[in-house]
Design a protein around this motif. Sequence first.
Motif, PDB file in Angstrom:
ATOM      1  N   LYS A   3     -20.115   7.673  68.869  1.00 26.55           N
ATOM      2  CA  LYS A   3     -19.876   8.474  67.664  1.00 26.55           C
ATOM      3  C   LYS A   3     -18.715   7.863  66.878  1.00 26.55           C
ATOM      4  N   VAL A   4     -18.985   7.518  65.615  1.00 24.60           N
ATOM      5  CA  VAL A   4     -18.023   6.781  64.802  1.00 24.60           C
ATOM      6  C   VAL A   4     -17.569   7.623  63.611  1.00 24.60           C
ATOM      7  N   GLY A   5     -16.261   7.603  63.340  1.00 27.87           N
ATOM      8  CA  GLY A   5     -15.705   8.193  62.129  1.00 27.87           C
ATOM      9  C   GLY A   5     -15.237   7.075  61.214  1.00 27.87           C
ATOM     10  N   ILE A   6     -15.488   7.198  59.922  1.00 29.18           N
ATOM     11  CA  ILE A   6     -15.117   6.165  58.953  1.00 29.18           C
ATOM     12  C   ILE A   6     -14.023   6.695  58.036  1.00 29.18           C
ATOM     13  N   VAL A   7     -12.924   5.951  57.917  1.00 22.05           N
ATOM     14  CA  VAL A   7     -11.802   6.355  57.062  1.00 22.05           C
ATOM     15  C   VAL A   7     -11.507   5.245  56.056  1.00 22.05           C
ATOM     16  N   ASP A   8     -11.763   5.512  54.793  1.00 18.91           N
ATOM     17  CA  ASP A   8     -11.507   4.545  53.726  1.00 18.91           C
ATOM     18  C   ASP A   8     -11.453   5.316  52.422  1.00 18.91           C
ATOM     19  N   GLU A  32     -16.706  11.275  57.732  1.00 15.23           N
ATOM     20  CA  GLU A  32     -15.954  10.347  56.897  1.00 15.23           C
ATOM     21  C   GLU A  32     -14.668  11.011  56.424  1.00 15.23           C
ATOM     22  N   ALA A  33     -13.684  10.184  56.078  1.00 11.77           N
ATOM     23  CA  ALA A  33     -12.414  10.689  55.555  1.00 11.77           C
ATOM     24  C   ALA A  33     -11.909   9.742  54.477  1.00 11.77           C
ATOM     25  N   ASN A  34     -11.159  10.315  53.536  1.00  6.12           N
ATOM     26  CA  ASN A  34     -10.665   9.563  52.390  1.00  6.12           C
ATOM     27  C   ASN A  34      -9.260   9.007  52.595  1.00  6.12           C
ATOM     28  N   ASP A  35      -8.475   9.650  53.472  1.00  6.96           N
ATOM     29  CA  ASP A  35      -7.101   9.201  53.727  1.00  6.96           C
ATOM     30  C   ASP A  35      -6.668   9.649  55.112  1.00  6.96           C
ATOM     31  N   GLY A  36      -5.396   9.402  55.437  1.00  5.11           N
ATOM     32  CA  GLY A  36      -4.895   9.703  56.765  1.00  5.11           C
ATOM     33  C   GLY A  36      -4.926  11.179  57.109  1.00  5.11           C
ATOM     34  N   ARG A  37      -4.632  12.022  56.137  1.00  3.95           N
ATOM     35  CA  ARG A  37      -4.652  13.469  56.385  1.00  3.95           C
ATOM     36  C   ARG A  37      -6.058  13.936  56.751  1.00  3.95           C
ATOM     37  N   GLU A  38      -7.040  13.474  55.971  1.00  2.62           N
ATOM     38  CA  GLU A  38      -8.421  13.834  56.269  1.00  2.62           C
ATOM     39  C   GLU A  38      -8.889  13.221  57.592  1.00  2.62           C
ATOM     40  N   ALA A  39      -8.329  12.064  57.940  1.00  3.38           N
ATOM     41  CA  ALA A  39      -8.682  11.434  59.214  1.00  3.38           C
ATOM     42  C   ALA A  39      -8.275  12.320  60.382  1.00  3.38           C
ATOM     43  N   LEU A  40      -7.088  12.906  60.278  1.00  3.68           N
ATOM     44  CA  LEU A  40      -6.636  13.824  61.330  1.00  3.68           C
ATOM     45  C   LEU A  40      -7.559  15.026  61.441  1.00  3.68           C
ATOM     46  N   GLU A  41      -7.984  15.557  60.303  1.00  2.00           N
ATOM     47  CA  GLU A  41      -8.906  16.688  60.297  1.00  2.00           C
ATOM     48  C   GLU A  41     -10.248  16.298  60.911  1.00  2.00           C
ATOM     49  N   LEU A  42     -10.714  15.102  60.570  1.00  2.00           N
ATOM     50  CA  LEU A  42     -11.985  14.614  61.102  1.00  2.00           C
ATOM     51  C   LEU A  42     -11.944  14.526  62.624  1.00  2.00           C
ATOM     52  N   VAL A  43     -10.878  13.940  63.147  1.00  3.79           N
ATOM     53  CA  VAL A  43     -10.751  13.774  64.593  1.00  3.79           C
ATOM     54  C   VAL A  43     -10.642  15.132  65.281  1.00  3.79           C
ATOM     55  N   ARG A  44      -9.964  16.054  64.623  1.00  2.00           N
ATOM     56  CA  ARG A  44      -9.779  17.383  65.203  1.00  2.00           C
ATOM     57  C   ARG A  44     -11.089  18.188  65.220  1.00  2.00           C
ATOM     58  N   LYS A  70      -2.697   8.727  67.329  1.00  5.28           N
ATOM     59  CA  LYS A  70      -2.461   8.297  68.705  1.00  5.28           C
ATOM     60  C   LYS A  70      -1.500   9.231  69.432  1.00  5.28           C
ATOM     61  N   ALA A  71      -0.589   9.887  68.681  1.00  4.25           N
ATOM     62  CA  ALA A  71       0.328  10.846  69.307  1.00  4.25           C
ATOM     63  C   ALA A  71      -0.435  12.063  69.815  1.00  4.25           C
ATOM     64  N   ARG A  72      -1.474  12.475  69.078  1.00  9.16           N
ATOM     65  CA  ARG A  72      -2.250  13.661  69.443  1.00  9.16           C
ATOM     66  C   ARG A  72      -3.451  13.329  70.322  1.00  9.16           C
ATOM     67  N   TYR A  73      -4.042  12.160  70.079  1.00  4.47           N
ATOM     68  CA  TYR A  73      -5.251  11.765  70.809  1.00  4.47           C
ATOM     69  C   TYR A  73      -5.074  10.346  71.344  1.00  4.47           C
ATOM     70  N   PRO A  74      -4.251  10.189  72.363  1.00  6.48           N
ATOM     71  CA  PRO A  74      -3.900   8.839  72.841  1.00  6.48           C
ATOM     72  C   PRO A  74      -5.086   8.024  73.359  1.00  6.48           C
ATOM     73  N   ASP A  75      -6.161   8.693  73.769  1.00 10.12           N
ATOM     74  CA  ASP A  75      -7.297   7.967  74.328  1.00 10.12           C
ATOM     75  C   ASP A  75      -8.340   7.586  73.272  1.00 10.12           C
ATOM     76  N   LEU A  76      -8.163   8.041  72.045  1.00  5.65           N
ATOM     77  CA  LEU A  76      -9.122   7.734  70.994  1.00  5.65           C
ATOM     78  C   LEU A  76      -8.991   6.274  70.565  1.00  5.65           C
ATOM     79  N   ALA A  77     -10.109   5.583  70.467  1.00  7.00           N
ATOM     80  CA  ALA A  77     -10.111   4.192  70.010  1.00  7.00           C
ATOM     81  C   ALA A  77     -10.047   4.164  68.486  1.00  7.00           C
TER      82      ALA A  77
END
Length: 211
Positions: A3-8, A32-44, A70-77
């Motif tokens: 499962k892949v998330g795309i951030v750009d 998908e996410a547009n920036d770092g903030r949305e990336a955190l939401e996506l992962v969550r 990585k601070a919240r999800y250290p095992d996420l690639a």
Amino acid sequence: MIKVGIVDDHAIVRTGLRQFLSEHVDLRVVGEANDGREALELVREAEVDVLLMDISMPEHGGVDALQAIKARYPDLAVLILSGFPEAQYATTLLRFGASGYLNKECPPEEIVEAIRVVARGRRYISPAVAELLADSALGGGEDRPLHEQLSEREMQVFLRLAQGETIGAMAEAMFLSVKTVSTYRTRVMQKLKLNSNSDLTYYAVKNGLIQ
């Protein structure tokens, strides 16, 4: 199924990546996410195995996002796909926890290979990055940029200062005291041999660290 998330921050890039990855039966784009903030939401909110993320985005950029994730999800690639050459960012981001670093000029199939590698819990090291790491391990690279000497926190402060953020705003955003941020600023100035915030900005632009 990976499962892949795309951030750009470019919709056309996200669309292109989604279409290309959908051609591979073992990969599925889950968000998908547009920036770092949305990336955190996506992962969550989504179940993500590999986050494919650009490093240069407005407001909430990839460097801060990488460290926060990585601070919240250290095992996420987290696989960085950047327009910047490897020499400018790769070793720093690997030190910050990235699972791999690819230049956007790489062949598309290399992206798929890298995703599969980091999904197995390994790091993906391209030949260009391997050469940089070898130079560093052998004590070479006298011509390496000075910013590679910065610690994780110093790099954060450096990039924020270079983009015009005040020490007070940084202290609040990073949950640090003004005194602590000022200390980091002093260290950054010393390591980069610079004298002012405008010098920091010029250095960052010249080295392709900010746009």
